[in-house]
Design an enzyme around this catalytic site. Structure first.
Site, PDB file in Angstrom:
ATOM      1  N   ASP A 139     -32.699  36.109  35.529  1.00  0.00           N
ATOM      2  CA  ASP A 139     -33.063  37.366  36.174  1.00  0.00           C
ATOM      3  C   ASP A 139     -31.806  37.874  36.888  1.00  0.00           C
ATOM      4  O   ASP A 139     -30.789  37.153  36.967  1.00  0.00           O
ATOM      5  CB  ASP A 139     -34.205  37.097  37.158  1.00  0.00           C
ATOM      6  CG  ASP A 139     -34.544  38.299  38.005  1.00  0.00           C
ATOM      7  OD1 ASP A 139     -34.744  39.382  37.432  1.00  0.00           O
ATOM      8  OD2 ASP A 139     -34.588  38.156  39.241  1.00  0.00           O
ATOM      9  N   ASP A 168     -31.893  40.865  39.872  1.00  0.00           N
ATOM     10  CA  ASP A 168     -32.129  41.356  41.239  1.00  0.00           C
ATOM     11  C   ASP A 168     -32.692  40.262  42.133  1.00  0.00           C
ATOM     12  O   ASP A 168     -33.744  39.689  41.845  1.00  0.00           O
ATOM     13  CB  ASP A 168     -33.093  42.545  41.211  1.00  0.00           C
ATOM     14  CG  ASP A 168     -32.475  43.753  40.539  1.00  0.00           C
ATOM     15  OD1 ASP A 168     -31.469  44.265  41.059  1.00  0.00           O
ATOM     16  OD2 ASP A 168     -32.984  44.187  39.487  1.00  0.00           O
TER      17      ASP A 168
END
Length: 245
Positions: free
Chosen positions: A16, A18
């Site tokens: 991922d 953020d």
């Protein structure tokens, strides 16, 4: 007594972005609270924040509006957030241990891919000044939230983005190598929706949550990560030897 199933050996890592690799979730929270303050509303609770993390923008906006009852459509709110966030994205910085982890994986020739719900425009704004980190991902192995291969409505917590990221790695494997299976992938996530999606995809998971979110979900943390999951306080706590990497 049921037999213990041995974890498959890890052959690839999926990330991922953020809140995991960069501190953009802090910026999202600050901007969200600024909009709430404009309307005399209380600050965003961490339980609601946890539900919004990692979801596609308009879906996250719709869920936020259901809680906040602000007088906007999801599209209007997404636009308001976008204008304020655009002024902040040049300030994103790597999370502790992120650059070192990615660099070491690349040095050890472990295939890596990025799977972020951020759309291309925001992704470029967030990462333009961080080439030393995002240059470690090839363009072919960078999967964004508006990727046409992800069906509409199938963002996190659905498994699609992780499976697409894995497919990009398998597409570039030498012919003599067996395709990498989902259970041979280690997903790194900070958001609960992303962890759910990774588990649905059949991957192993390292969850690196914000401490405030972990406090809210302390009683459910083992259920969230599952049998093949691990919780870390930060990426610099990752144990390469544990996963044979």
């Amino acid at each position: 007594m049921s037999a213990i199933i041995e974890r498959p050996k890890i052959r690839a890592c999926l990330f991922d972005m953020d809140g995991l690799l960069i501190n953009s979730e802090e910026i999202y929270t600050e901007v969200t609270n600024s909009v709430l303050k404009d309307h005399g509303k209380p600050m965003l609770p961490w339980s609601i924040k946890a539900d919004l993390q990692g979801r596609p923008g308009t879906e996250s906006a719709a869920r936020f509006l259901a809680w906040s009852q602000l007088p906007y459509s999801p599209e209007e709110l997404y636009g308001i957030f976008g204008e304020r966030l655009k002024k902040r994205w040049h300030t994103t910085a790597p999370m502790p241990g992120a650059v070192e982890l990615l660099t070491k994986l690349k040095g050890n020739k472990v295939p890596i891919a990025l799977a972020t719900s951020s759309y291309r425009g925001n992704y470029l704004l967030k990462t333009a000044h961080l080439g030393h980190m995002f240059g470690l991902f090839s363009e072919a192995n960078t999967v964004l939230g508006d990727d046409a291969r992800i069906p509409k409505g199938k963002g996190k917590p659905e498994p699609d983005i992780w499976l697409v990221a894995l497919a990009t790695l398998n597409a570039n494997l030498p012919d003599h190598m067996e395709p990498i299976k989902p259970q041979e992938c280690l997903v790194f996530e900070d958001g609960i929706p992303g962890v759910m999606g990774a588990k649905k995809a059949g991957c192993q998971v390292v969850w690196v949550p914000d401490p405030n979110i972990l406090n809210v979900f302390e009683d459910k943390k083992d259920e969230i990560v599952g049998e093949w999951g691990e919780i870390l306080p930060s990426l610099d706590a990752f144990d390469f030897a544990k996963y044979g990497l």
